[in-house]
Design an enzyme around this catalytic site. Structure first.
Site, PDB file in Angstrom:
ATOM      1  N   ARG A 111       5.461   7.534  -8.910  1.00  0.00           N
ATOM      2  CA  ARG A 111       4.602   8.037  -9.972  1.00  0.00           C
ATOM      3  C   ARG A 111       3.410   8.807  -9.401  1.00  0.00           C
ATOM      4  O   ARG A 111       2.864   8.454  -8.357  1.00  0.00           O
ATOM      5  CB  ARG A 111       4.080   6.886 -10.835  1.00  0.00           C
ATOM      6  CG  ARG A 111       5.117   6.186 -11.667  1.00  0.00           C
ATOM      7  CD  ARG A 111       4.476   5.068 -12.464  1.00  0.00           C
ATOM      8  NE  ARG A 111       3.824   4.087 -11.608  1.00  0.00           N
ATOM      9  CZ  ARG A 111       2.516   4.031 -11.380  1.00  0.00           C
ATOM     10  NH1 ARG A 111       1.695   4.905 -11.943  1.00  0.00           N
ATOM     11  NH2 ARG A 111       2.003   3.103 -10.576  1.00  0.00           N
TER      12      ARG A 111
ATOM     13  N   LYS B 271       7.881   5.450 -18.014  1.00  0.00           N
ATOM     14  CA  LYS B 271       6.547   4.874 -18.090  1.00  0.00           C
ATOM     15  C   LYS B 271       5.726   5.490 -19.226  1.00  0.00           C
ATOM     16  O   LYS B 271       4.794   4.859 -19.736  1.00  0.00           O
ATOM     17  CB  LYS B 271       5.819   5.043 -16.757  1.00  0.00           C
ATOM     18  CG  LYS B 271       6.371   4.152 -15.642  1.00  0.00           C
ATOM     19  CD  LYS B 271       6.318   2.665 -16.012  1.00  0.00           C
ATOM     20  CE  LYS B 271       6.786   1.782 -14.873  1.00  0.00           C
ATOM     21  NZ  LYS B 271       6.825   0.349 -15.263  1.00  0.00           N
TER      22      LYS B 271
ATOM     23  N   HIS C 181       4.008  -6.012 -18.636  1.00  0.00           N
ATOM     24  CA  HIS C 181       4.751  -5.529 -17.479  1.00  0.00           C
ATOM     25  C   HIS C 181       5.302  -6.760 -16.777  1.00  0.00           C
ATOM     26  O   HIS C 181       4.670  -7.324 -15.891  1.00  0.00           O
ATOM     27  CB  HIS C 181       3.820  -4.722 -16.575  1.00  0.00           C
ATOM     28  CG  HIS C 181       4.515  -4.099 -15.410  1.00  0.00           C
ATOM     29  ND1 HIS C 181       3.900  -3.890 -14.203  1.00  0.00           N
ATOM     30  CD2 HIS C 181       5.781  -3.629 -15.261  1.00  0.00           C
ATOM     31  CE1 HIS C 181       4.738  -3.321 -13.361  1.00  0.00           C
ATOM     32  NE2 HIS C 181       5.888  -3.165 -13.985  1.00  0.00           N
TER      33      HIS C 181
ATOM     34  N   SER D 232       4.823  -4.847  -7.570  1.00  0.00           N
ATOM     35  CA  SER D 232       5.939  -4.484  -6.707  1.00  0.00           C
ATOM     36  C   SER D 232       5.913  -5.306  -5.423  1.00  0.00           C
ATOM     37  O   SER D 232       4.865  -5.484  -4.799  1.00  0.00           O
ATOM     38  CB  SER D 232       5.861  -2.990  -6.374  1.00  0.00           C
ATOM     39  OG  SER D 232       6.920  -2.611  -5.536  1.00  0.00           O
TER      40      SER D 232
ATOM     41  N   LYS E 151       9.642  -9.946  -8.753  1.00  0.00           N
ATOM     42  CA  LYS E 151       9.775  -9.984 -10.213  1.00  0.00           C
ATOM     43  C   LYS E 151      11.221  -9.765 -10.667  1.00  0.00           C
ATOM     44  O   LYS E 151      11.742 -10.517 -11.495  1.00  0.00           O
ATOM     45  CB  LYS E 151       8.852  -8.920 -10.819  1.00  0.00           C
ATOM     46  CG  LYS E 151       8.916  -8.788 -12.335  1.00  0.00           C
ATOM     47  CD  LYS E 151       7.736  -7.991 -12.855  1.00  0.00           C
ATOM     48  CE  LYS E 151       7.665  -6.592 -12.281  1.00  0.00           C
ATOM     49  NZ  LYS E 151       8.688  -5.673 -12.858  1.00  0.00           N
ATOM     50  N   THR E 152      11.864  -8.732 -10.131  1.00  0.00           N
ATOM     51  CA  THR E 152      13.244  -8.442 -10.510  1.00  0.00           C
ATOM     52  C   THR E 152      14.203  -9.444  -9.885  1.00  0.00           C
ATOM     53  O   THR E 152      15.096  -9.977 -10.551  1.00  0.00           O
ATOM     54  CB  THR E 152      13.622  -7.010 -10.089  1.00  0.00           C
ATOM     55  OG1 THR E 152      12.781  -6.079 -10.772  1.00  0.00           O
ATOM     56  CG2 THR E 152      15.076  -6.707 -10.431  1.00  0.00           C
TER      57      THR E 152
ATOM     58  N   ASP F 189      11.595  -5.542 -16.578  1.00  0.00           N
ATOM     59  CA  ASP F 189      10.348  -4.826 -16.313  1.00  0.00           C
ATOM     60  C   ASP F 189       9.324  -4.812 -17.441  1.00  0.00           C
ATOM     61  O   ASP F 189       8.141  -4.955 -17.181  1.00  0.00           O
ATOM     62  CB  ASP F 189      10.673  -3.375 -15.924  1.00  0.00           C
ATOM     63  CG  ASP F 189       9.529  -2.680 -15.201  1.00  0.00           C
ATOM     64  OD1 ASP F 189       8.792  -3.352 -14.439  1.00  0.00           O
ATOM     65  OD2 ASP F 189       9.375  -1.467 -15.373  1.00  0.00           O
TER      66      ASP F 189
ATOM     67  N   ARG G   8      15.453   3.436  -5.367  1.00  0.00           N
ATOM     68  CA  ARG G   8      15.709   2.767  -6.646  1.00  0.00           C
ATOM     69  C   ARG G   8      17.161   2.926  -7.084  1.00  0.00           C
ATOM     70  O   ARG G   8      17.861   3.844  -6.675  1.00  0.00           O
ATOM     71  CB  ARG G   8      14.829   3.397  -7.736  1.00  0.00           C
ATOM     72  CG  ARG G   8      13.334   3.261  -7.520  1.00  0.00           C
ATOM     73  CD  ARG G   8      12.799   2.003  -8.143  1.00  0.00           C
ATOM     74  NE  ARG G   8      11.354   1.880  -8.014  1.00  0.00           N
ATOM     75  CZ  ARG G   8      10.629   1.000  -8.685  1.00  0.00           C
ATOM     76  NH1 ARG G   8      11.217   0.184  -9.536  1.00  0.00           N
ATOM     77  NH2 ARG G   8       9.324   0.918  -8.499  1.00  0.00           N
TER      78      ARG G   8
END
Length: 538
Positions: free
Chosen positions: A66, A206, A225, A243, A247-248, A262, A328
């Site tokens: 981003r 986003k 988030h 990140s 989390k994932t 997410d 990704r």
């Protein structure tokens, strides 16, 4: 009849001013977009699990993440008193209007692709997004990441927001009131987002998340988030984390149903996924450690972003970060076998806040009161280490409020108060989980064993961790288990894992001081109970 393929009709493109396109492709399906991207040379087919064609592999040029410093919100009568301007850059209405006119002129004579999609699984709170893009792979990406309407809904689809993404557009800072030739301009009052000068597809996703973050709090919905899953006893759980904190990975549990990885909302109805897919990091992805995510990188139709392929075998090398550490894979949620079909779940019983404490101070798990949860939510702490991002050397503390400051248009206290109220109303148990270092800081200690983290999470999620003896952490005032089955007792006492207790104490004082200094900007927006949740060095 479904509106797909090349169309001479505008189907709403004229309403935004896209009146002079050479053609417009409308709501193409995945196969059409995949084949078109390859035919245009936008990407190549990576190897699938059977050796045939698998994911679409693409690169994004100089922008591999981003462009946070190039994002602007239009300051107008709608946003003047509602946007957190200390965290968001402003653009005037005049400059936005000039930018929009130049975007429309730039699009003249081009073939664009359009997708009509939804953000939000709960029909009561979802928003319709009409997305115009130049690249076929961008259309495939956003078709994976947002939620697709039923075919019957398409003729009557009415967008709440319109996104125009033109990577070939170059902004003029003097003319458009921006910083560089890259621009992401958001007009919340008009529901228009303009993205130019970057090929990174995550900007589109986003933008929808940012809009939901702005509009949902006024409806009493907490935008988050976070990832989410639910067990067979309807015991939903949320996983907040920046990140690199897991989390994932930790929410992708084969024994539980994945709601999403997410972005979610928490309403009076329960929780709901904003998305229809997942956008998982793949750097150093392991088939053994993350089999569900790894399997998606071998499936036809997934999108591999900035992943290096072997030129002979077309197989990805997930250990190669030469293009970026931010590699990704994007895929539809149904590529995960245990994913929720509805994207909705009951009110969460458990809330997990993940941090990768590279200073080696925090315990592997600790229970928080609602006030402590709000304190740590507003703090949004983790630590980055050398090699995780360009320009990072040694250990750097990172505080990203609400675990996602770049995506928060409103003041953090609005989100924090919503979260605290919902935790109290639904009696959710909150845990702070450290997936970072133990036995010393980064470079001296070792990474927290993933087996221990999973064992602690299982105990937190099934409720058994609520029935063990607890001690109060000497620095952060959180409740820490004394002993948990399957976990070495010493891991639960961070000070004892260090060879030098005095060195631990010094490092703990330093980390506590970082928290206190960071939280100073929120003290005028929270009550005495939340202020009292601040850490105090022993």
């Amino acid at each position: 009849m479904q509106q797909t393929g090349i169309r001479n009709e505008t189907f709403g493109a004229d309403k935004i001013g896209l009146n002079h396109l050479s053609s417009l492709r409308w709501n193409d399906d995945e196969k059409t977009l995949y084949d078109l991207a390859i035919a245009r040379g936008e990407g190549v087919a990576a190897a699938g699990a059977d050796g045939g064609d698998g994911p679409l592999s693409v690169t994004t040029g100089k922008h591999t993440g981003r462009s946070a410093t190039d994002k602007y919100i239009v300051r107008d009568s709608e946003t003047e008193d509602t946007v957190w301007w200390a965290n968001n850059q402003e653009m005037s209405e005049e400059k936005f209007n000039i930018l929009l006119a130049d975007f429309l002129h730039h699009a003249s004579g081009k073939e664009l692709l359009a997708q009509d999609l939804y953000g939000g699984a709960d029909p009561q709170y979802q928003i319709g997004a009409r997305v115009f893009v130049e690249f076929a792979w961008h259309a495939l990406f956003i078709r994976h990441l947002l939620r697709r309407p039923e075919t019957a809904d398409l003729p009557g689809f009415t967008p709440d927001m319109t996104i125009i993404n033109l990577p070939s557009f170059r902004a003029d800072p003097a003319r458009h009131g921006c910083r560089s030739e890259t621009v992401i301009a958001i007009n919340l009052k008009r529901g228009i987002v303009l993205i130019g000068g970057t090929e990174y597809a995550g900007e589109t996703k986003k933008s929808v998340f940012g809009a939901l973050n702005y509009f949902l709090p006024t409806k009493g919905v907490m935008p988050m988030h976070c990832s989410a899953n639910v067990g067979d006893k309807e015991d939903a759980a949320l996983f907040f984390g920046l990140s690199g904190t897991g989390k994932t990975t930790l929410s992708s549990d084969a024994t539980r149903t994945l709601v999403g990885d997410d972005e979610h909302g928490w309403s009076d109805n329960g929780i709901f996924n904003f998305e229809g897919g997942c956008y998982a990091k793949t750097i150093r992805l392991s088939k053994e450690a993350e089999p569900e995510i790894y399997a998606t990188t071998e499936r036809w139709g997934s999108v591999l972003e900035n992943v290096v392929l072997d030129p002979q075998t077309r197989k990805p090398d997930f250990d190669d970060g030469s293009l970026t550490e931010n590699t990704r894979v994007a895929y539809p949620l149904d590529y995960i076998a245990n994913a929720s079909k509805t994207g909705m779940a009951p009110h969460p019983r458990t809330i997990i806040m993940l941090t990768a404490d590279a200073f080696g101070v925090l315990p592997p798990i600790a229970r928080m009161t609602p006030e402590q949860a709000m304190y740590h939510f507003l703090s949004g702490y983790t630590a980055k280490v050398a090699g995780t991002e360009k320009g990072v050397s040694g250990v750097q503390a990172t505080f990203s409020t609400c675990f996602g400051a770049p995506f928060m248009p409103r003041h953090p206290s609005e989100y924090g108060n919503l979260l605290r109220d919902k935790i109290a109303a639904h009696n959710a148990t909150c845990w702070l989980v450290n997936t970072g270092w133990t036995g010393g800081r980064y470079g001296e200690g070792s990474r927290m064993p993933i087996k221990a983290t999973r064992a602690l999470l299982r105990a937190a999620l099934d409720g058994s961790l609520n029935n063990v003896d607890m001690r109060v952490d000497e620095n952060f005032g959180l409740e820490v288990p004394v002993s948990v089955s399957g976990v070495e007792d010493i891991l639960l006492r961070p000070r004892d894992t260090w060879g030098d207790a005095a060195a631990y104490d010094a490092q703990a004082r330093e980390l506590v001081d970082m928290f206190i200094k960071n939280f100073a900007k929120f003290e005028g927006h929270v009550d005495a109970n939340v202020k009292g949740a601040a850490p105090k060095a022993a």
